[in-house]
Design a protein around this motif. Structure first.
Motif, PDB file in Angstrom:
ATOM      1  N   GLU A   1      -8.044   7.377   2.700  1.00  0.00           N
ATOM      2  CA  GLU A   1      -6.818   8.188   2.681  1.00  0.00           C
ATOM      3  C   GLU A   1      -6.751   8.947   3.997  1.00  0.00           C
ATOM      4  OE1 GLU A   1      -4.788  12.069   0.463  1.00  0.00           O
ATOM      5  OE2 GLU A   1      -6.743  11.326  -0.200  1.00  0.00           O
ATOM      6  N   VAL A   2      -5.649   8.772   4.739  1.00  0.00           N
ATOM      7  CA  VAL A   2      -5.457   9.505   5.983  1.00  0.00           C
ATOM      8  C   VAL A   2      -4.963  10.905   5.652  1.00  0.00           C
ATOM      9  CG1 VAL A   2      -4.158   9.635   8.130  1.00  0.00           C
ATOM     10  CG2 VAL A   2      -5.015   7.418   7.331  1.00  0.00           C
ATOM     11  N   LEU A   3      -5.643  11.905   6.168  1.00  0.00           N
ATOM     12  CA  LEU A   3      -5.247  13.294   5.946  1.00  0.00           C
ATOM     13  C   LEU A   3      -4.426  13.829   7.112  1.00  0.00           C
ATOM     14  CD1 LEU A   3      -8.660  14.608   4.513  1.00  0.00           C
ATOM     15  CD2 LEU A   3      -6.660  13.785   3.235  1.00  0.00           C
ATOM     16  N   GLU A   4      -4.849  13.553   8.321  1.00  0.00           N
ATOM     17  CA  GLU A   4      -4.153  14.007   9.528  1.00  0.00           C
ATOM     18  C   GLU A   4      -4.349  12.956  10.627  1.00  0.00           C
ATOM     19  OE1 GLU A   4      -5.951  17.680  10.603  1.00  0.00           O
ATOM     20  OE2 GLU A   4      -5.082  18.816   8.944  1.00  0.00           O
ATOM     21  N   PRO A   5      -3.380  12.882  11.537  1.00  0.00           N
ATOM     22  CA  PRO A   5      -2.104  13.592  11.619  1.00  0.00           C
ATOM     23  C   PRO A   5      -1.069  12.984  10.663  1.00  0.00           C
ATOM     24  CG  PRO A   5      -2.297  12.074  13.449  1.00  0.00           C
ATOM     25  CD  PRO A   5      -3.588  11.998  12.710  1.00  0.00           C
ATOM     26  N   LEU A   6       0.021  13.697  10.472  1.00  0.00           N
ATOM     27  CA  LEU A   6       1.054  13.283   9.532  1.00  0.00           C
ATOM     28  C   LEU A   6       1.668  11.942   9.933  1.00  0.00           C
ATOM     29  CD1 LEU A   6       2.812  13.851   7.077  1.00  0.00           C
ATOM     30  CD2 LEU A   6       4.356  15.174   8.566  1.00  0.00           C
ATOM     31  N   SER A   7       1.811  11.717  11.250  1.00  0.00           N
ATOM     32  CA  SER A   7       2.434  10.468  11.707  1.00  0.00           C
ATOM     33  C   SER A   7       1.597   9.252  11.296  1.00  0.00           C
ATOM     34  CB  SER A   7       2.616  10.488  13.229  1.00  0.00           C
ATOM     35  OG  SER A   7       1.372  10.692  13.884  1.00  0.00           O
ATOM     36  N   LEU A   8       0.283   9.370  11.366  1.00  0.00           N
ATOM     37  CA  LEU A   8      -0.579   8.268  10.962  1.00  0.00           C
ATOM     38  C   LEU A   8      -0.560   8.106   9.449  1.00  0.00           C
ATOM     39  CD1 LEU A   8      -2.630   6.067  11.609  1.00  0.00           C
ATOM     40  CD2 LEU A   8      -4.430   7.804  11.613  1.00  0.00           C
ATOM     41  N   ARG A   9      -0.550   9.208   8.737  1.00  0.00           N
ATOM     42  CA  ARG A   9      -0.476   9.138   7.270  1.00  0.00           C
ATOM     43  C   ARG A   9       0.814   8.443   6.836  1.00  0.00           C
ATOM     44  NH1 ARG A   9      -2.796  11.896   2.860  1.00  0.00           N
ATOM     45  NH2 ARG A   9      -1.387  12.137   1.070  1.00  0.00           N
ATOM     46  N   THR A  10       1.919   8.804   7.495  1.00  0.00           N
ATOM     47  CA  THR A  10       3.208   8.191   7.179  1.00  0.00           C
ATOM     48  C   THR A  10       3.190   6.691   7.481  1.00  0.00           C
ATOM     49  OG1 THR A  10       4.353  10.281   7.672  1.00  0.00           O
ATOM     50  CG2 THR A  10       5.680   8.255   7.661  1.00  0.00           C
ATOM     51  N   ALA A  11       2.575   6.337   8.594  1.00  0.00           N
ATOM     52  CA  ALA A  11       2.502   4.924   8.964  1.00  0.00           C
ATOM     53  C   ALA A  11       1.672   4.139   7.941  1.00  0.00           C
ATOM     54  CB  ALA A  11       1.911   4.782  10.357  1.00  0.00           C
ATOM     55  N   MET A  12       0.573   4.721   7.470  1.00  0.00           N
ATOM     56  CA  MET A  12      -0.247   4.060   6.455  1.00  0.00           C
ATOM     57  C   MET A  12       0.552   3.882   5.162  1.00  0.00           C
ATOM     58  SD  MET A  12      -3.502   3.241   7.224  1.00  0.00           S
ATOM     59  CE  MET A  12      -4.543   3.517   5.785  1.00  0.00           C
ATOM     60  N   ARG A  13       1.327   4.895   4.794  1.00  0.00           N
ATOM     61  CA  ARG A  13       2.137   4.795   3.580  1.00  0.00           C
ATOM     62  C   ARG A  13       3.175   3.682   3.717  1.00  0.00           C
ATOM     63  NH1 ARG A  13       4.400   9.966   2.905  1.00  0.00           N
ATOM     64  NH2 ARG A  13       6.225   9.291   4.114  1.00  0.00           N
ATOM     65  N   SER A  14       3.783   3.586   4.908  1.00  0.00           N
ATOM     66  CA  SER A  14       4.794   2.552   5.138  1.00  0.00           C
ATOM     67  C   SER A  14       4.191   1.155   4.989  1.00  0.00           C
ATOM     68  CB  SER A  14       5.403   2.714   6.532  1.00  0.00           C
ATOM     69  OG  SER A  14       6.078   3.954   6.640  1.00  0.00           O
ATOM     70  N   VAL A  15       2.977   0.981   5.514  1.00  0.00           N
ATOM     71  CA  VAL A  15       2.298  -0.306   5.372  1.00  0.00           C
ATOM     72  C   VAL A  15       2.029  -0.600   3.898  1.00  0.00           C
ATOM     73  CG1 VAL A  15       0.159  -1.573   5.837  1.00  0.00           C
ATOM     74  CG2 VAL A  15       1.261  -0.276   7.661  1.00  0.00           C
ATOM     75  N   GLY A  16       1.546   0.404   3.166  1.00  0.00           N
ATOM     76  CA  GLY A  16       1.271   0.216   1.752  1.00  0.00           C
ATOM     77  C   GLY A  16       2.517  -0.121   0.957  1.00  0.00           C
ATOM     78  N   GLU A  17       3.623   0.572   1.240  1.00  0.00           N
ATOM     79  CA  GLU A  17       4.878   0.314   0.528  1.00  0.00           C
ATOM     80  C   GLU A  17       5.388  -1.099   0.838  1.00  0.00           C
ATOM     81  OE1 GLU A  17       7.248   3.528   1.900  1.00  0.00           O
ATOM     82  OE2 GLU A  17       6.532   4.942   0.371  1.00  0.00           O
ATOM     83  N   ALA A  18       5.253  -1.515   2.091  1.00  0.00           N
ATOM     84  CA  ALA A  18       5.697  -2.861   2.464  1.00  0.00           C
ATOM     85  C   ALA A  18       4.865  -3.920   1.743  1.00  0.00           C
ATOM     86  CB  ALA A  18       5.596  -3.040   3.978  1.00  0.00           C
ATOM     87  N   MET A  19       3.558  -3.668   1.610  1.00  0.00           N
ATOM     88  CA  MET A  19       2.699  -4.616   0.912  1.00  0.00           C
ATOM     89  C   MET A  19       3.069  -4.692  -0.563  1.00  0.00           C
ATOM     90  SD  MET A  19      -1.028  -3.948   2.673  1.00  0.00           S
ATOM     91  CE  MET A  19      -1.804  -5.265   1.732  1.00  0.00           C
ATOM     92  N   VAL A  20       3.395  -3.546  -1.172  1.00  0.00           N
ATOM     93  CA  VAL A  20       3.802  -3.537  -2.584  1.00  0.00           C
ATOM     94  C   VAL A  20       5.079  -4.347  -2.767  1.00  0.00           C
ATOM     95  CG1 VAL A  20       4.668  -2.091  -4.459  1.00  0.00           C
ATOM     96  CG2 VAL A  20       2.663  -1.369  -3.163  1.00  0.00           C
ATOM     97  N   ARG A  21       6.060  -4.165  -1.870  1.00  0.00           N
ATOM     98  CA  ARG A  21       7.321  -4.892  -1.987  1.00  0.00           C
ATOM     99  C   ARG A  21       7.101  -6.399  -1.880  1.00  0.00           C
ATOM    100  NH1 ARG A  21       9.122  -0.736   1.453  1.00  0.00           N
ATOM    101  NH2 ARG A  21       9.058  -2.144   3.245  1.00  0.00           N
ATOM    102  N   ARG A  22       6.221  -6.794  -0.983  1.00  0.00           N
ATOM    103  CA  ARG A  22       6.011  -8.217  -0.776  1.00  0.00           C
ATOM    104  C   ARG A  22       5.159  -8.865  -1.845  1.00  0.00           C
ATOM    105  NH1 ARG A  22       5.804  -6.316   4.692  1.00  0.00           N
ATOM    106  NH2 ARG A  22       7.605  -7.103   5.863  1.00  0.00           N
ATOM    107  N   HIS A  23       4.471  -8.051  -2.646  1.00  0.00           N
ATOM    108  CA  HIS A  23       3.586  -8.597  -3.661  1.00  0.00           C
ATOM    109  C   HIS A  23       4.082  -8.349  -5.084  1.00  0.00           C
ATOM    110  CE1 HIS A  23       0.947  -8.652  -0.131  1.00  0.00           C
ATOM    111  NE2 HIS A  23       0.258  -9.589  -0.766  1.00  0.00           N
ATOM    112  N   ARG A  24       5.376  -8.063  -5.240  1.00  0.00           N
ATOM    113  CA  ARG A  24       5.928  -7.888  -6.583  1.00  0.00           C
ATOM    114  C   ARG A  24       6.077  -9.227  -7.282  1.00  0.00           C
ATOM    115  NH1 ARG A  24      10.627  -3.352  -5.299  1.00  0.00           N
ATOM    116  NH2 ARG A  24       9.207  -1.565  -5.228  1.00  0.00           N
TER     117      ARG A  24
END
Length: 314
Positions: free
Chosen positions: A291-314
């Motif tokens: 889990e990325v704690l800081e900085p926020l930009s990296l945390r946001t980027a990790m979340r975006s990757v995770g969300e994209a993976m969820v969408r592609r694996h539905r």
């Protein structure tokens, strides 16, 4: 291994005027019967060994006979077969010499040792270059190797700049050759594929007696790796994520001390990586174990990757 014991037995007999089988059995921690079988094997391999009965007798070698080896074991002779890496020998212009040396070495070995060494040679291949690396023009390499071995200065053009250096050694890393040389009191490395118009000079130089190529290279590579780690970030890792951290970020970046584990067994660490883009590509490899704690930009980027993976694996 039996081949190691055979060589040890031959060398033991070479230094004595005769030893009884019982004494040899005790020294080698085998049975007397095994000693006699080993003697028979040595004799079959061409070693002039026999037994004499009566007082002053025992197992002995022909007077004045000396093996052509000095204390080498089967592991050592097998390891020598691995020194003849074909690609490295060819780069240095020594392929024929290496092949000849290996043949001569094999001819000096008793049969069981020769068979073991040949087995390593036939079944172990060291493939030095990387899978996808480009091919450097290393036509200067034989001249550089000569200069290194003869302790002679060498002049060349490197990135359009004329250089005269004191060559200290050559290193091959992932299929790429580097020259390590002293220039104006500093020790630097030069990629051989970028060296042009190399000329070995007539004058020699005094090589520092305490210079150790392997130690210098290790320290230099570690310093270079550390110089790239400029991006600070803070992450939280599961036990599995902590164990796998070195695999995804590299040894230098993973040289960090974790904070005490929380109730779930997770630890927080402060990392320094190359950049945000590199950090994202590396940490994604830990999946749900980070889990990325800081900085926020990296945390946001990790979340975006995770969300994209969820969408592609539905």
């Amino acid at each position: 291994m039996r081949s190691a014991r055979l060589l040890q037995l031959m060398l033991r007999l070479q230094g004595s005027r005769g030893v009884v089988a019982e004494q040899l059995a005790e020294e080698f921690e085998v049975s007397v019967r095994t000693i006699y079988r080993d003697v028979a094997a040595l004799s079959a391999a061409g070693v002039p060994v026999w037994t004499e009965s009566g007082p002053g007798g025992g197992i002995r070698l022909l007077d004045g006979w000396q093996s052509k080896l000095s204390g080498m074991t089967d592991d050592e002779t097998s390891a020598l077969m691995l020194l003849g890496v074909p690609s490295i020998a060819a780069d240095l212009g020594r392929a024929a010499a290496v092949g000849s040396a290996q043949e001569k070495l094999l001819r000096t070995l008793p049969g069981p040792l020769r068979d073991g060494a040949t087995l390593w040679q036939e079944r172990i291949l060291v493939d030095v270059p990387g899978w996808f690396g480009g091919t450097d023009d290393i036509s200067a390499l034989p001249a550089l190797a000569s200069a290194v071995l003869d302790t002679r200065r060498v002049s060349f053009t490197y990135r359009d700049r004329a250089r005269t250096v004191d060559p200290l050694g050559l290193v091959i890393k992932a299929g790429t050759w580097y020259l390590v040389a002293s220039v104006g009191g500093a020790v630097l490395s030069f990629r051989v594929g970028r060296i042009e118009h190399a000329v070995v000079e007539d004058d020699s130089f005094a090589r520092a007696a305490d210079f150790d190529l392997a130690s210098w290279w290790a320290a230099s590579r570690a310093a270079f790796d550390r110089s790239l780690l400029r991006y600070p970030c803070r992450v939280r890792l599961s036990p599995g994520g902590w164990r796998g951290l070195r695999d995804v970020v590299g040894e230098e970046a993973a040289r960090v001390k974790p904070e005490p584990a929380d109730s779930d067994g997770w630890v927080s660490v402060d990392l320094r990586l190359e950049s945000e883009a590199v950090a994202l590509s590396q940490l994604v490899g830990l999946g749900a174990e980070v889990e990325v704690l800081e900085p926020l930009s990296l945390r946001t980027a990790m979340r975006s990757v995770g969300e994209a993976m969820v969408r592609r694996h539905r």
